[in-house]
Design an enzyme around this catalytic site. Structure first.
Site, mmCIF file in Angstrom:
data_model
loop_
_atom_site.group_PDB
_atom_site.id
_atom_site.type_symbol
_atom_site.label_atom_id
_atom_site.label_comp_id
_atom_site.label_asym_id
_atom_site.label_seq_id
_atom_site.Cartn_x
_atom_site.Cartn_y
_atom_site.Cartn_z
ATOM 1 N N ILE A 154 57.945 23.608 68.389
ATOM 2 C CA ILE A 154 58.370 24.570 67.370
ATOM 3 C C ILE A 154 59.804 25.014 67.619
ATOM 4 O O ILE A 154 60.633 25.054 66.694
ATOM 5 C CB ILE A 154 57.394 25.785 67.342
ATOM 6 C CG1 ILE A 154 55.999 25.310 66.906
ATOM 7 C CG2 ILE A 154 57.912 26.882 66.412
ATOM 8 C CD1 ILE A 154 54.880 26.322 67.122
ATOM 9 N N THR A 231 56.552 34.756 66.723
ATOM 10 C CA THR A 231 55.469 34.063 66.007
ATOM 11 C C THR A 231 54.585 33.328 67.018
ATOM 12 O O THR A 231 53.803 32.468 66.619
ATOM 13 C CB THR A 231 56.020 33.047 64.976
ATOM 14 O OG1 THR A 231 56.848 32.105 65.669
ATOM 15 C CG2 THR A 231 56.816 33.719 63.883
ATOM 16 N N ARG A 233 52.714 34.541 70.584
ATOM 17 C CA ARG A 233 51.509 35.287 70.941
ATOM 18 C C ARG A 233 51.907 36.732 71.195
ATOM 19 O O ARG A 233 52.951 37.003 71.810
ATOM 20 C CB ARG A 233 50.829 34.709 72.204
ATOM 21 C CG ARG A 233 50.072 33.410 71.983
ATOM 22 C CD ARG A 233 48.846 33.571 71.076
ATOM 23 N NE ARG A 233 48.133 32.311 70.876
ATOM 24 C CZ ARG A 233 48.340 31.479 69.863
ATOM 25 N NH1 ARG A 233 49.237 31.764 68.937
ATOM 26 N NH2 ARG A 233 47.623 30.364 69.757
ATOM 27 N N GLU A 262 45.589 41.774 67.965
ATOM 28 C CA GLU A 262 45.349 41.276 66.599
ATOM 29 C C GLU A 262 43.888 40.905 66.347
ATOM 30 O O GLU A 262 43.432 40.915 65.207
ATOM 31 C CB GLU A 262 46.251 40.074 66.293
ATOM 32 C CG GLU A 262 45.928 38.822 67.082
ATOM 33 C CD GLU A 262 46.806 37.644 66.674
ATOM 34 O OE1 GLU A 262 48.037 37.793 66.671
ATOM 35 O OE2 GLU A 262 46.248 36.569 66.369
ATOM 36 N N HIS A 294 49.348 36.537 61.385
ATOM 37 C CA HIS A 294 49.120 35.224 62.000
ATOM 38 C C HIS A 294 48.976 34.130 60.927
ATOM 39 O O HIS A 294 47.972 33.415 60.872
ATOM 40 C CB HIS A 294 47.896 35.248 62.918
ATOM 41 C CG HIS A 294 48.010 34.271 64.058
ATOM 42 N ND1 HIS A 294 47.722 34.579 65.361
ATOM 43 C CD2 HIS A 294 48.411 32.973 64.087
ATOM 44 C CE1 HIS A 294 47.925 33.518 66.123
ATOM 45 N NE2 HIS A 294 48.348 32.527 65.358
ATOM 46 N N ALA A 296 51.727 31.994 60.277
ATOM 47 C CA ALA A 296 52.841 31.034 60.396
ATOM 48 C C ALA A 296 52.341 29.594 60.289
ATOM 49 O O ALA A 296 53.021 28.725 59.749
ATOM 50 C CB ALA A 296 53.586 31.255 61.711
HETATM 51 P P1 NAI Z 1 54.991 23.499 73.082
HETATM 52 O O1 NAI Z 1 53.987 23.372 74.174
HETATM 53 O O2 NAI Z 1 55.450 22.281 72.367
HETATM 54 O O3 NAI Z 1 56.302 24.225 73.649
HETATM 55 C C1 NAI Z 1 56.279 25.376 74.427
HETATM 56 C C2 NAI Z 1 57.564 25.403 75.229
HETATM 57 O O4 NAI Z 1 57.625 26.656 75.920
HETATM 58 C C3 NAI Z 1 57.635 24.311 76.313
HETATM 59 O O5 NAI Z 1 58.850 23.607 76.208
HETATM 60 C C4 NAI Z 1 57.540 25.071 77.627
HETATM 61 O O6 NAI Z 1 58.300 24.464 78.668
HETATM 62 C C5 NAI Z 1 58.145 26.413 77.218
HETATM 63 N N1 NAI Z 1 57.803 27.531 78.092
HETATM 64 C C6 NAI Z 1 56.681 27.748 78.806
HETATM 65 N N2 NAI Z 1 56.757 28.930 79.453
HETATM 66 C C7 NAI Z 1 57.964 29.458 79.138
HETATM 67 C C8 NAI Z 1 58.633 30.666 79.486
HETATM 68 N N3 NAI Z 1 58.064 31.569 80.302
HETATM 69 N N4 NAI Z 1 59.857 30.880 78.979
HETATM 70 C C9 NAI Z 1 60.445 29.980 78.150
HETATM 71 N N5 NAI Z 1 59.859 28.839 77.786
HETATM 72 C C10 NAI Z 1 58.638 28.587 78.260
HETATM 73 O O7 NAI Z 1 54.374 24.568 72.076
HETATM 74 P P2 NAI Z 1 54.719 24.760 70.527
HETATM 75 O O8 NAI Z 1 53.873 23.831 69.719
HETATM 76 O O9 NAI Z 1 56.171 24.748 70.323
HETATM 77 O O10 NAI Z 1 54.144 26.234 70.286
HETATM 78 C C11 NAI Z 1 54.696 27.359 70.919
HETATM 79 C C12 NAI Z 1 53.748 28.524 70.764
HETATM 80 O O11 NAI Z 1 53.687 28.905 69.389
HETATM 81 C C13 NAI Z 1 52.274 28.207 71.115
HETATM 82 O O12 NAI Z 1 52.021 28.321 72.494
HETATM 83 C C14 NAI Z 1 51.524 29.243 70.332
HETATM 84 O O13 NAI Z 1 51.348 30.382 71.152
HETATM 85 C C15 NAI Z 1 52.469 29.581 69.177
HETATM 86 N N6 NAI Z 1 51.924 29.168 67.876
HETATM 87 C C16 NAI Z 1 51.798 30.134 66.893
HETATM 88 C C17 NAI Z 1 51.307 29.789 65.646
HETATM 89 C C18 NAI Z 1 51.193 30.795 64.536
HETATM 90 O O14 NAI Z 1 50.549 30.511 63.506
HETATM 91 N N7 NAI Z 1 51.781 31.966 64.639
HETATM 92 C C19 NAI Z 1 50.847 28.410 65.364
HETATM 93 C C20 NAI Z 1 51.108 27.483 66.435
HETATM 94 C C21 NAI Z 1 51.601 27.857 67.653
#
Ligand code: NAI
Length: 328
Positions: A154, A231, A233, A262, A294, A296
């Site tokens: 994302i 967006t 957690r 939430e 929630h 997005a």
């Molecule tokens: P992803 O796993 O592709 O990327 C997450 C990135 O965060 C990774 O590059 C990782 O190295 C990095 N990361 C881990 N801990 C970190 C920290 N402490 N500081 C900085 N970077 C850190 O995950 P993706 O698909 O990009 O999703 C990200 C988050 O978005 C998900 O974990 C989920 O919580 C949230 N999400 C929210 C949605 C919504 O509808 N609001 C829908 C889908 C995901």
């Protein structure tokens, strides 16, 4: 397989049933999965859960005793699942790692633009015949520094979109990626990102280590009037500290699609009920705060992909085919 699907709405039934095409026996339940509702999984070999189901050690132990062998998340984040308990009880956990990074990134951009140009306020004014512009002044996105915390799927799409706006982009991620670097994203330490960014957007998972990554201390390091977008957690932000930041003017804009508590609020029509969460109620009083519930992820493309991957995960598990499992 017989699958108990929790936290379901009409749209889940529609998309998951279509993807299933009668392959598995699906039982849809509206309640969240938790210690009180876990009995509904009786007779199922698999459960399918979403972001606010509580898949803790006690629930997992009970699932095991009911004969459940698979937990299929129909989302990407898995902070609500006790993976080590699942491993201990021999239950496989799978998720949908990517269904549409565009959906979430584009919604984050929608929050940024709406807050900046005060679309939420303008909408109400015009409906009441008030065409005055006082108080609606925004800023050019072009040239504003955006800080991305997390540049996975994302965060990377965010960086790509922001390039089009002409925003210099900083990022903090323990695992920088080449795709972001190639479009000019500059990786920096978290403190530098906090200090230099006009807009900060969170795109990392919630882990025990980064709970409240945006604390009072982190907010103190930010620019005055910063825009904050979450967006990812809810518990990435210390909401009480955020409220203090809004009251002092340190935080100039806040866009949320997630909230720490939430589970008790989102995904239901509560318009006729009394809101008992005082912290959430306080957030709603600020004119420079936009909260969505929630949503997005909520695009047609994402729902199709979630349903297809979930059914595929269940089928592969049933057929003993290779699976991308989450390990505890
Ligand atoms: P992803 O796993 O592709 O990327 C997450 C990135 O965060 C990774 O590059 C990782 O190295 C990095 N990361 C881990 N801990 C970190 C920290 N402490 N500081 C900085 N970077 C850190 O995950 P993706 O698909 O990009 O999703 C990200 C988050 O978005 C998900 O974990 C989920 O919580 C949230 N999400 C929210 C949605 C919504 O509808 N609001 C829908 C889908 C995901």
């Amino acid at each position: 397989m017989n699958v108990a699907i929790f936290s379901t709405k009409n749209y889940d039934r529609e998309f998951v049933s279509a993807a299933n095409a009668s392959r598995h026996e699906l039982r849809f339940f509206e309640p969240h999965l938790n210690e009180e509702t876990v009995g509904l999984a009786s007779g199922s070999e698999a459960v399918c859960v979403f972001v606010n189901d509580q898949v803790n050690a006690a629930v997992i132990e009970k699932l095991r005793s009911l004969g459940v062998r698979l937990i299929a998340l129909r989302c990407a984040g898995y902070n609500n699942v006790d993976l080590s308990a699942a491993t201990k009880h021999g239950i496989t956990v799978v998720r949908v790692p990517a269904y549409s990074p565009y959906a979430v990134a584009e919604h984050s951009i929608a929050l940024i633009l709406a807050l900046n140009r005060k679309v939420h306020r303008a909408y109400n004014r015009v409906r009441e015949g008030n065409f005055a512009l006082d108080g609606l002044v925004g800023f050019d996105m072009h040239g504003k520094t955006v800080g991305l915390i997390g540049t996975g799927q994302i965060g990377t799409v965010m960086a790509q979109i922001l390039t089009g706006f002409g925003c210099p982009t900083l990022a903090f991620d323990p695992f920088p990626n080449a795709a972001c670097r190639s479009i000019g994203v500059r990786y920096v330490e978290l403190d530098e990102l906090l200090a230099q960014s006009d807009i900060i957007s969170l795109h990392c998972p919630l882990t025990p280590q980064n709970k409240y990554i945006i604390s009072g201390g982190a907010i103190a390091k930010m620019k005055n009037g910063v825009m904050l977008i979450n967006t990812s957690r809810g518990a990435l932000l210390d909401t009480v500290a955020i409220i203090n930041g809004l009251k002092s003017g340190k935080i100039g804009y806040l866009g949320l699609d997630v909230y720490e508590e939430e589970e008790e609020i989102f995904f239901e029509d509560r318009s006729g009920l009394i809101l008992s969460d005082d912290v959430f109620a306080r957030l709603l009083t600020f004119p420079n705060v936009i909260i969505t519930g929630h949503q997005a992820f909520f695009t047609r493309e994402a729902l199709l992909n979630i349903a297809a991957r979930t059914i595929d995960n269940i089928t592969k598990f049933e057929n003993n085919q290779p699976l991308e499992k989450l390990a505890g």
